[in-house]
Scaffold this motif. Sequence first.
Motif, PDB file in Angstrom:
ATOM      1  N   ARG A 196     -12.359 -13.693 -10.066  1.00 61.49           N
ATOM      2  CA  ARG A 196     -11.244 -13.151  -9.270  1.00 61.49           C
ATOM      3  C   ARG A 196     -11.721 -11.981  -8.404  1.00 61.49           C
ATOM      4  N   ILE A 226     -13.603 -13.475  -5.471  1.00 63.60           N
ATOM      5  CA  ILE A 226     -12.708 -14.099  -4.484  1.00 63.60           C
ATOM      6  C   ILE A 226     -12.013 -13.024  -3.648  1.00 63.60           C
ATOM      7  N   PRO A 257      -7.549 -18.443   2.768  1.00 58.80           N
ATOM      8  CA  PRO A 257      -7.474 -19.624   1.902  1.00 58.80           C
ATOM      9  C   PRO A 257      -7.224 -20.922   2.680  1.00 58.80           C
ATOM     10  N   MET A 280      -5.987 -19.490  -5.876  1.00 58.50           N
ATOM     11  CA  MET A 280      -6.245 -19.249  -4.455  1.00 58.50           C
ATOM     12  C   MET A 280      -5.192 -19.878  -3.568  1.00 58.50           C
TER      13      MET A 280
END
Lengths: 388, 133
Positions: free
Chosen positions: A27, A30, A41, A72
């Motif tokens: 996480r 990302i 995304p 996501m």
Amino acid sequence: MADVTIAASFELKPGRYPDKSGHDLLRDIIKGALQAWPVGPKDIDGLLVTPSGQAGGAGIDAYIHDKIISEMGIRPTFAETLNAGGATFPMMVHRAAMAIADGRANAVLCISAGKFLKISAGGGEAAKMISEPDLEAPYGTFIPGLYALIASEFMHKRGITKRDLARVAVAERQWALRNPDARMHGAGAIAIEDVLASRPIAWPFNFLDCSIPSEGGGAVLVTRGDLGRKWARQPAYVLGYGEAHPRGTISSPGSLIETGAVQSGAEAFRRAGLSPSDIDVAQLYDAFTSTPLLLLENLKFVDEGGSGEFVQGGGMDPGGTMPVNTYGGLISYGHTGDASGMSVLIEGVRQVMGEAGERQVARADRGLVHCYGGMMFDHVTLILGRES
Amino acid sequence: MSGKLVPEINDVTREYWEGTALGELRLRTCLSCDAKFRFNHGWCPQCGSAELGMEATSGKGTVTNYTVIHVPPYEAYAAEVPYALVLVELDEGVRMMANIVDCDPASVGIGMRVEVTFEERGPVMLPQFRPSN
Ligand SMILES: [Zn+2]
């Protein structure tokens, strides 16, 4: 080769993250990547993730790609959890490039996070995972010891010495001093004698011949060529790749020093239409000091037995004839467990994209990345360039 | 019990462990193509045949790869370090892992001639090697 690029990379600083699981680290990667990259995304339609937890003792999550898809909010047409140990990372680029060439995806996020047990426990537990349970594990297999079996044959047949191995650690430390993210950035230079004087782990390896257990991870974005040119000032073009899996355990038949790198390297050079002398900078997976030397020989950068002279002559050092492991290597940068090869790949990408900061090599028109998985069982070679 | 890992006796491995209990190191043989290999599966890795036999080896071989382990991989091996971990090429042409026992581990090296000996490990007699001649 199809027009495919790596358009962006992102990496956490390797270290210890005791309060975070592998999923937590994913996480963080990302979030960091989405902030750093010019994509959202909606732009991502492919996903490759490694199963975090292999070296962490917390169990392996084989469905981690589904959790990432959900979190996501992406709807990829190409996605999986993928593992071939350290070889996984250039393999992700290889798989993503094939999917893009086949029209199945346009922008593939390749991501990995790694946790790592304490070195002694990790060395034993990880060795159990990759050993034959009845015919190898009962003999007290240990990760440094298994690599040492390969190294002993290499040294015996090719005339490589412990001083040659130690010189790899010396070179990688020189690089780490130029990389503020490296675990050993502030640790100062070392000499061959320091390596030889460090405590014995498994002959021929002393403590400073071994990579540093760390935690971290990172991501790269593999894209259609036109997207790479839009999203990056200087994308890294995927010029060639090769893959080989000639053995699955250490006591399988055959020489341990004719690794799959011979075959994967030849295939990558053939696809790229290049030869080893065309490569400016190389990143060679280095769990221990012996492996970059063996890979230099297997990939034909030097003749058989020539890697010792190459490293002793400063060939892989800053300013050397072909810089190797310019981020400090897993030995001085840090080995992030499940994600280790991501560091190797990302440095290859950064050098070609011109994003390597103080350690940027003078010429990085073409870079090679080679990673292996298991005890040098799975091999993937990747060649990147500034022009297609 | 030492806490060291113990091999599992099952249908594929039983004949091998029956052999080591008798002081015999056995190899699988393929009745179709004469390949020799270790016991770990039910088919020939050369030709795929499932018609397999088993025969005793001379128990002699040569060290092809070695290391001396100084850091125990787990607690059960703490009393053993330093110990030699090797690959032995049997005279019959098949490679296997073992420890070299009954000698100073620092004396082990590539090319060393060795012969099989057996260590009692839980329910099995585990093949090990020691210097020969
Ligand atoms: Zn056969």
